[in-house]
Scaffold this active site. Sequence first.
Site, mmCIF file in Angstrom:
data_model
loop_
_atom_site.group_PDB
_atom_site.id
_atom_site.type_symbol
_atom_site.label_atom_id
_atom_site.label_comp_id
_atom_site.label_asym_id
_atom_site.label_seq_id
_atom_site.Cartn_x
_atom_site.Cartn_y
_atom_site.Cartn_z
ATOM 1 N N ASN A 219 -31.625 -4.441 -50.628
ATOM 2 C CA ASN A 219 -32.624 -4.195 -49.578
ATOM 3 C C ASN A 219 -32.407 -5.134 -48.400
ATOM 4 O O ASN A 219 -32.015 -6.294 -48.556
ATOM 5 C CB ASN A 219 -34.065 -4.266 -50.115
ATOM 6 N N ASN B 48 -36.510 -6.783 -42.001
ATOM 7 C CA ASN B 48 -36.468 -7.132 -40.587
ATOM 8 C C ASN B 48 -37.853 -7.592 -40.167
ATOM 9 O O ASN B 48 -38.852 -7.109 -40.710
ATOM 10 C CB ASN B 48 -36.044 -5.884 -39.782
ATOM 11 N N TYR C 232 -41.101 -4.855 -39.435
ATOM 12 C CA TYR C 232 -41.037 -4.424 -40.836
ATOM 13 C C TYR C 232 -40.413 -3.050 -41.106
ATOM 14 O O TYR C 232 -39.555 -2.934 -41.975
ATOM 15 C CB TYR C 232 -42.419 -4.493 -41.477
ATOM 16 N N CYS D 162 -34.657 0.120 -48.064
ATOM 17 C CA CYS D 162 -34.561 -0.145 -49.503
ATOM 18 C C CYS D 162 -33.101 -0.151 -49.956
ATOM 19 O O CYS D 162 -32.246 0.533 -49.376
ATOM 20 C CB CYS D 162 -35.271 0.946 -50.296
ATOM 21 N N GLU E 112 -31.764 1.295 -52.471
ATOM 22 C CA GLU E 112 -31.268 2.613 -52.899
ATOM 23 C C GLU E 112 -30.694 3.396 -51.724
ATOM 24 O O GLU E 112 -29.635 4.012 -51.811
ATOM 25 C CB GLU E 112 -32.403 3.437 -53.514
#
Length: 164
Positions: A55, A58, A61, A66, A68
């Site tokens: 992940n 920043n 946000y 993520c 994945e």
Amino acid sequence: MHYREIDDISLLPANEQQLVVHAREMCDQAYAPYSDFYVGSAILLDNGTVVKGSNQENAAYPSGLCAERVAAFAASSNYPETGIKAIAISARSNQVGGDRPISPCGACRQVLLEYELSQGNPIKILLSKEKGAVIIIEKAADLLPLSFSGSDIKKGCAGGELNK
Ligand code: THU
């Protein structure tokens, strides 16, 4: 929902064990100064290549991503013609203890499902923390019943049937 749980990675076939180890190691590569929650992922492609992710956060946000999706987008960008066989996901938290596996967020489920539908083969999902139990989900569709897909928008797109 259909899934299986095993106590330890030693019960997995060798290539899946290795994938889980990669995901566990990738927690160390996460950039997660805001959540302090470190997620690693590793994707096994049909040609045996492993594509890894973690992940990335920043200060603004929503700009982060993520683990994945970092791995899935890298896999699809670099190997657009190669199918995804499996993804292993692991996590480490400095706030919450325990070895209970974490499960992908809704957005990641949607992304994995789209790749699964477009390739026409299941993507196996292996969930764990840095040690302990592994939850095995045979296909992304199992994580997203009654899903929305490209076939709802446009003819010829992958999807087409309500998930069983
Ligand atoms: N995160 C992931 O990378 N994967 C998940 O399955 C759950 C959440 C990340 C997003 C964010 O950087 C941090 O974990 C806390 O939500």
